[in-house]
Design an enzyme around this catalytic site. Structure first.
Site, mmCIF file in Angstrom:
data_model
loop_
_atom_site.group_PDB
_atom_site.id
_atom_site.type_symbol
_atom_site.label_atom_id
_atom_site.label_comp_id
_atom_site.label_asym_id
_atom_site.label_seq_id
_atom_site.Cartn_x
_atom_site.Cartn_y
_atom_site.Cartn_z
ATOM 1 N N ARG A 227 -3.050 3.887 -2.388
ATOM 2 C CA ARG A 227 -1.691 4.418 -2.378
ATOM 3 C C ARG A 227 -1.588 5.649 -3.266
ATOM 4 N NH1 ARG A 227 3.984 1.649 -4.440
ATOM 5 N NH2 ARG A 227 3.243 2.304 -6.496
ATOM 6 N N ASP B 186 10.515 2.843 -3.066
ATOM 7 C CA ASP B 186 9.652 2.873 -4.237
ATOM 8 C C ASP B 186 10.312 3.503 -5.458
ATOM 9 O OD1 ASP B 186 7.467 1.603 -3.093
ATOM 10 O OD2 ASP B 186 6.603 3.466 -2.341
#
Length: 280
Positions: free
Chosen positions: A271, A104
């Site tokens: 998330r 990420d």
């Protein structure tokens, strides 16, 4: 026996991953001893899974913030009453655009340390997530290749990861502030984990564009090899989601990939990403 001493972890694969038993999200958020135990397990196993947890975004956010400060993302909306929690939703009308292995937000100078996902709406079948251990991948390289890679720098670019969104009508205008805020950055191709001291291969196909200082063909060939090598089956673990399942993983030592084999079913995840340090 203290609660932290009752925590058990069952390995999910040979390379990485573990299912945590004996501790809930609330336990971690409210007890420093439990948190310290779970964090140590996380650094060791690189991704941890918790089953049957409350789907309340406030509980999820409190658990996440035990591990660090929340890091926003320029491309995702958030839950109305839990602004630290991002929404990842995929439907037949608006399918997920991310289908490659990645770590990420490596387009940042200081990419996130940990990412957390919780299943909210889970398809009847499909929609698994896979993780790969970039430390196991590094350990599997020959000493000669390790030495060759050690001094190299990889360039990561926000635009590379969101090129499909940029091509959509209005996409360039919507993402212009994020592009301006995140020019291309260089990170060590091999990074050392600040807690475990282990080395990991730190490139990913979503955001890495090239290796600095190498001719284009050499850079392309080397990156292609590393992308394949990191995600060798022996380096991976796979999770089948259930409502309430939580996964937390270390972005400094793993890559992950969603499996988009569930459409036209609906999939909704929450998330949280957490601030990290500059790779070294």
């Amino acid at each position: 026996m203290a609660l932290n001493e009752k925590i058990q972890v069952h390995k999910a694969s040979g390379a990485l991953g573990g299912f945590v038993h004996g501790a809930s999200l609330e336990d971690v958020a409210s007890s420093d001893a439990v948190y310290q135990r779970v964090r140590a397990l996380l650094v060791d196993h690189e991704v941890l899974f918790f089953r049957d947890q409350p789907q309340d975004p406030q509980v999820f956010a409190a658990f996440a913030k035990s591990f660090g400060d929340v890091l926003g993302h320029p491309a995702y909306t958030t839950v109305d009453d839990a602004p630290d929690v991002q929404i990842l939703e995929s439907t037949a009308a608006n399918p997920s655009k991310i289908e490659v292995w990645h770590s990420d937000m490596t387009f940042m100078q200081t990419p996130p340390s940990f990412t957390l996902l919780q299943g909210q709406i889970i398809p009847a079948f499909g929609g698994d997530t896979l993780w790969a251990s970039a430390t196991a991948a590094y350990d599997a390289l020959s000493p000669q290749m390790q030495a060759f890679l050690q001094p190299l720098q990889a360039v990561n670019d926000f635009r590379h990861g969101f090129r499909e969104s940029l091509a959509e009508p209005g996409g360039a205008e919507r993402l212009a502030p994020a592009i301006a805020e995140h020019p291309p950055v260089e990170h060590p191709l091999i990074r050392t984990h600040p807690e475990s001291g282990r080395k990991a291969i730190y490139v990913n196909a979503l955001f890495t564009t090239h290796i600095a200082g190498l001719p284009a063909k050499e850079s392309e060939a080397l990156l292609a090899f590393l992308y394949r090598h990191v995600v060798t089956e022996e380096h991976t673990v796979r999770l089948s989601w259930q409502p309430g399942t939580v996964a937390i993983w270390d972005n400094r030592s793993t890559q992950h990939k969603p499996v988009n084999d569930f459409l036209p079913q609906h999939r909704l995840m929450h998330r949280v990403t957490l601030t990290g340090d500059q790779p070294a």
